[in-house]
Design a protein around this motif. Structure first.
Motif, mmCIF file in Angstrom:
data_model
loop_
_atom_site.group_PDB
_atom_site.id
_atom_site.type_symbol
_atom_site.label_atom_id
_atom_site.label_comp_id
_atom_site.label_asym_id
_atom_site.label_seq_id
_atom_site.Cartn_x
_atom_site.Cartn_y
_atom_site.Cartn_z
ATOM 1 N N VAL A 24 -11.499 20.876 -15.558
ATOM 2 C CA VAL A 24 -12.173 22.030 -15.988
ATOM 3 C C VAL A 24 -13.628 21.283 -16.749
ATOM 4 C CG1 VAL A 24 -10.077 23.143 -16.500
ATOM 5 C CG2 VAL A 24 -10.845 21.526 -18.234
ATOM 6 N N SER A 25 -14.556 22.075 -17.335
ATOM 7 C CA SER A 25 -15.655 21.770 -17.829
ATOM 8 C C SER A 25 -15.372 20.917 -19.404
ATOM 9 C CB SER A 25 -16.609 23.038 -17.648
ATOM 10 O OG SER A 25 -16.269 23.929 -18.770
ATOM 11 N N SER A 54 -17.300 21.753 -21.721
ATOM 12 C CA SER A 54 -17.620 22.978 -22.575
ATOM 13 C C SER A 54 -16.241 23.779 -22.884
ATOM 14 C CB SER A 54 -18.830 23.752 -22.173
ATOM 15 O OG SER A 54 -18.578 24.413 -21.044
ATOM 16 N N LEU A 55 -15.502 23.823 -21.571
ATOM 17 C CA LEU A 55 -14.345 24.737 -21.805
ATOM 18 C C LEU A 55 -13.373 24.189 -22.741
ATOM 19 C CD1 LEU A 55 -12.519 27.323 -21.173
ATOM 20 C CD2 LEU A 55 -11.436 26.047 -19.108
ATOM 21 N N ARG A 99 -14.652 24.663 -26.367
ATOM 22 C CA ARG A 99 -14.350 26.001 -26.757
ATOM 23 C C ARG A 99 -12.898 26.233 -27.097
ATOM 24 N NH1 ARG A 99 -17.891 28.210 -22.263
ATOM 25 N NH2 ARG A 99 -15.976 28.257 -21.295
ATOM 26 N N VAL A 151 -12.084 30.441 -27.384
ATOM 27 C CA VAL A 151 -11.730 31.079 -26.094
ATOM 28 C C VAL A 151 -10.259 30.855 -25.970
ATOM 29 C CG1 VAL A 151 -12.370 28.970 -24.873
ATOM 30 C CG2 VAL A 151 -12.356 31.138 -23.740
ATOM 31 N N PRO A 177 -7.443 30.103 -23.267
ATOM 32 C CA PRO A 177 -7.427 29.590 -22.110
ATOM 33 C C PRO A 177 -6.260 30.468 -21.179
ATOM 34 C CG PRO A 177 -6.387 28.142 -23.256
ATOM 35 C CD PRO A 177 -6.928 29.158 -24.071
ATOM 36 N N THR A 186 -4.832 27.293 -16.765
ATOM 37 C CA THR A 186 -5.638 26.349 -17.293
ATOM 38 C C THR A 186 -4.769 25.455 -18.346
ATOM 39 O OG1 THR A 186 -7.510 27.751 -16.996
ATOM 40 C CG2 THR A 186 -8.001 26.242 -18.372
#
Length: 197
Positions: free
Chosen positions: A29-30, A32-33, A36, A42, A44, A48
């Motif tokens: 995954v990124s 930035s994810l 966050r 955020v 998930p 994820t």
């Protein structure tokens, strides 16, 4: 299912000695994810979250619940008096006890359950004679013996302190948070004297 909080995920990442970038690469995954998710901005998806948890626990990826569980399980019948639960907790040094009725899991008694009821009643001594089913909380999550430890970890990262392992309606074992932590812990390389107190 109780999901890990952003703070719990961050703590797990730090315990694994990973940066956000390293965890992101392992989980596919990124970065930035990950940032966050850890900041709580955020939520998930479950798929994820499973990828992230698997990336956090590579050393136990192949372990199953039956390889980590404790057996036999200390439990009480729903009609037993609360006194019996307290005696079991004292004797075995445990903080939660599953409650069964006719072989089926119907609830759980935690130390916090007992404290809550002791504080609410005008006559705490009377609580010892009440049947367990009158004060028990909901049952612990149940997994099968073949459930992956990554999935068990996802359950334990929430509010629940343990999960029960069952097959065909039969209670086989229990897995607490320390059981999973012990499974994750790197094996000692013998550089320390294990007899040192």
């Amino acid at each position: 299912m109780s999901l890990p909080t952003p703070e719990e995920l961050r703590r797990m990442r730090l315990m694994a000695g990973l940066t956000q970038k390293e965890l992101a690469e392992r989980a596919g995954v990124s970065q930035s994810l990950i940032a966050r998710i850890e900041s709580g901005t955020v939520d998930p998806r479950l798929s994820t979250l499973r990828k992230i948890l698997k990336a956090l626990t590579p050393s136990i990826g192949g372990l199953k619940a039956e390889q980590v569980m404790h057996s036999p399980v200390i439990w009480v019948e729903a009609d037993e008096p609360v006194r019996n639960v307290v005696e079991l907790m004292e004797k075995y040094g445990i903080s939660q006890v599953p409650v069964l009725k006719g072989g089926s899991i119907v609830g759980t008694i935690y130390e916090s359950t007992l404290l809550r009821h002791f504080l609410r009643t005008k006559n705490p001594a009377s609580l010892f004679n009440r049947p367990v089913h009158e004060i028990m909380d909901e049952a612990l999550p149940i997994v099968s013996p073949s459930t992956s430890i990554s999935d068990v970890l996802a359950l334990l990262s929430g509010e629940k302190p343990a999960v029960l392992v069952m097959r065909g309606g039969k209670l086989l074992g229990i897995i607490t948070k320390i059981d999973v932590i012990s499974a994750i812990k790197p094996k000692s390389r013998g550089s320390h004297d294990t007899n040192q107190r």
